[in-house]
Motif scaffolding. Sequence first.
Motif, PDB file in Angstrom:
ATOM      1  N   ARG A   1       3.887   0.015   2.839  1.00 49.14           N
ATOM      2  CA  ARG A   1       4.133  -1.320   2.296  1.00 49.14           C
ATOM      3  C   ARG A   1       4.934  -2.180   3.259  1.00 49.14           C
ATOM      4  NH1 ARG A   1       3.110  -1.942  -3.204  1.00 49.14           N
ATOM      5  NH2 ARG A   1       2.812  -0.024  -4.399  1.00 49.14           N
ATOM      6  N   ALA A   2       5.882  -1.558   3.967  1.00 47.87           N
ATOM      7  CA  ALA A   2       6.683  -2.323   4.906  1.00 47.87           C
ATOM      8  C   ALA A   2       5.863  -2.814   6.092  1.00 47.87           C
ATOM      9  CB  ALA A   2       7.863  -1.471   5.396  1.00 47.87           C
ATOM     10  N   GLN A   3       4.865  -2.041   6.516  1.00 47.06           N
ATOM     11  CA  GLN A   3       4.064  -2.411   7.678  1.00 47.06           C
ATOM     12  C   GLN A   3       2.959  -3.401   7.341  1.00 47.06           C
ATOM     13  OE1 GLN A   3       2.634   0.971   9.811  1.00 47.06           O
ATOM     14  NE2 GLN A   3       4.655   1.910  10.055  1.00 47.06           N
ATOM     15  N   VAL A   4       2.394  -3.325   6.125  1.00 49.40           N
ATOM     16  CA  VAL A   4       1.281  -4.190   5.736  1.00 49.40           C
ATOM     17  C   VAL A   4       1.673  -4.931   4.464  1.00 49.40           C
ATOM     18  CG1 VAL A   4      -1.163  -4.301   5.128  1.00 49.40           C
ATOM     19  CG2 VAL A   4      -0.349  -2.553   6.733  1.00 49.40           C
ATOM     20  N   ALA A   5       1.876  -6.218   4.593  1.00 48.38           N
ATOM     21  CA  ALA A   5       2.237  -7.024   3.427  1.00 48.38           C
ATOM     22  C   ALA A   5       1.028  -7.175   2.502  1.00 48.38           C
ATOM     23  CB  ALA A   5       2.734  -8.397   3.880  1.00 48.38           C
ATOM     24  N   GLY A   6       1.263  -7.071   1.205  1.00 46.20           N
ATOM     25  CA  GLY A   6       0.184  -7.219   0.239  1.00 46.20           C
ATOM     26  C   GLY A   6      -0.815  -6.085   0.251  1.00 46.20           C
ATOM     27  N   LEU A   7      -0.364  -4.889   0.624  1.00 45.90           N
ATOM     28  CA  LEU A   7      -1.257  -3.729   0.687  1.00 45.90           C
ATOM     29  C   LEU A   7      -1.759  -3.368  -0.708  1.00 45.90           C
ATOM     30  CD1 LEU A   7      -2.387  -1.562   2.637  1.00 45.90           C
ATOM     31  CD2 LEU A   7      -0.408  -0.155   2.063  1.00 45.90           C
ATOM     32  N   ASP A   8      -3.059  -3.162  -0.828  1.00 48.91           N
ATOM     33  CA  ASP A   8      -3.667  -2.792  -2.112  1.00 48.91           C
ATOM     34  C   ASP A   8      -3.498  -1.287  -2.314  1.00 48.91           C
ATOM     35  OD1 ASP A   8      -5.064  -2.645  -4.431  1.00 48.91           O
ATOM     36  OD2 ASP A   8      -7.033  -2.997  -3.563  1.00 48.91           O
ATOM     37  N   ILE A   9      -2.668  -0.897  -3.261  1.00 49.60           N
ATOM     38  CA  ILE A   9      -2.360   0.508  -3.522  1.00 49.60           C
ATOM     39  C   ILE A   9      -3.060   0.917  -4.807  1.00 49.60           C
ATOM     40  CG2 ILE A   9      -0.552   2.205  -3.928  1.00 49.60           C
ATOM     41  CD1 ILE A   9      -0.516   1.012  -1.140  1.00 49.60           C
ATOM     42  N   ARG A  10      -3.854   1.977  -4.746  1.00 46.71           N
ATOM     43  CA  ARG A  10      -4.535   2.492  -5.927  1.00 46.71           C
ATOM     44  C   ARG A  10      -4.350   4.012  -5.988  1.00 46.71           C
ATOM     45  NH1 ARG A  10     -10.255  -0.912  -6.087  1.00 46.71           N
ATOM     46  NH2 ARG A  10      -9.354  -2.932  -5.521  1.00 46.71           N
ATOM     47  N   PRO A  11      -4.121   4.546  -7.156  1.00 47.79           N
ATOM     48  CA  PRO A  11      -3.910   6.002  -7.263  1.00 47.79           C
ATOM     49  C   PRO A  11      -5.194   6.769  -6.957  1.00 47.79           C
ATOM     50  CG  PRO A  11      -4.024   5.009  -9.440  1.00 47.79           C
ATOM     51  CD  PRO A  11      -3.985   3.870  -8.452  1.00 47.79           C
ATOM     52  N   ALA A  12      -5.053   7.885  -6.272  1.00 49.25           N
ATOM     53  CA  ALA A  12      -6.210   8.725  -5.964  1.00 49.25           C
ATOM     54  C   ALA A  12      -6.713   9.403  -7.232  1.00 49.25           C
ATOM     55  CB  ALA A  12      -5.832   9.774  -4.911  1.00 49.25           C
TER      56      ALA A  12
END
Length: 491
Positions: free
Chosen positions: A7-18
């Motif tokens: 999250r710190a490296q890519v702003a607005g990262l789309d995170i979805r649970p596996a």
Amino acid sequence: MALAQARAQVAGLDIRPADPEGDRAHLAGLVVALARRWTPTVAIEGEDTLFLDLTGVAHLHGGEAAMAARLRRMLARLGYSARIAIADTPGAAWALAHFRHPGESRGPELQAISFLALGPGFRRDDGILCPPGRHAEALAPLPIEALRIDAAAVELLHRLGVTRIGQLAAMPRAPLVRRFGATLAGQLERALGWLPEPLHPVVPPEPIAIPQRFAEPIGTAEAIEHWLGTLVPRLTAALAEKGLGASRVELVADRVDGVPQHIRIGLARPSRDGAHLLRLLVRRIEQIEPGYGIDALTLHVRRALPLGAEPFTERLDEEATPDLAPLVDTLATRIGLGAMWRSRPVESDVPERSVAAMGVLDAPERGGARAKIDDVGQLDRNPALHPWHPEWPKPARLLRRPERLDHVLAELPDHAPRRFTWRGCPHRVVRADGPERIHGEWWKRAAESAQVRDYFRVEDEQGRRYWLFRKGDGERSVTGDLSWYLHGVFG
């Protein structure tokens, strides 16, 4: 990589649970669809690869190139991106699909190519066709990881300076077997086509259909009922052989004039009880219009689920729980399963949010998870209150949404209305009880922080009882506009 670091490296990262289980289920469903439509031999390799044997079927789809393009478009419609490679052997197709650089030269369309591999998604326009007999040249520049060998062998080969398949293929086999065992040499031989690599295809389940044809057409309800008594036992035997229970069955009656008649029944719970299925079908025989006669009857299982052992009560002095499934199925044949539901309580102070619909046979929800040791909620030692407490009577029927009342005469702020008009009909109140004040759920919606409802139970001259509420406390305008609504009707 840790999630916080990503999250710190890519702003607005789309995170979805596996969801590995869901991924495998989707992959299995895709395999069955491909086996029914494209080729009878489809196998799963790993977590993200499919093998399709194109031998004898590619010409039915316009050749390998056309078939690969159509597969790519179909996968795109389903939301998948894939990289497709076609080669003489499964090992070569797997290696090209996973390690061939996108945009490299592709071979011409040739009918001798027999194996197609669907690899993980890169670009949707990726596609590699290897000419027949040229797979050794195509594999030579690829890294040795493309042979699907273990990491220890890869590390040792790198230490020896062997990084490409071409280098490994040029080495004599005897020293390789002595140093690395037969696995490495076997994988190389299979990729080059010198050893066979059998696939383990997924066999799509065959639909269950029980047909019965007649030498002379039938046209009476008694004849149809007689033959249903013959077809249903055959259907239950077929279900028992596969360990399944039917949850949706369809009877198709083929008429002489070519206009089929259908009877569809759904079951609340999978079953292969022949007597129960026969009763449900016989009740709907009147829906069949035989016309000039019926040539054939066929029972189709449209949906089936695994049916295992059923629990039973082992104590003679214990009363068994009644099975409601036959009653639900009987009612569903008349009014439809969608018109039947049960109510379950929901933790909410707002009446329309405190109840939700659930399936007729769904098991009740279990209690919540055990609280943590530092949870401040454990300081409350009082027993939890039931969401439908008997001291807070609610009407037997809540309207879908509260309906506004007209011509309301009421004394503010504490008294119930003396008369009101609902749906154009005036009502004069003779008895009333209340108010019961309900505040808005400010922790859910900020707009409800000051909202107030005062509920009253009233009875009119005809003895009908209603549940009314006034928006606002009758003193402060911020709590509501003092309009009246009817929310429920008592039984």
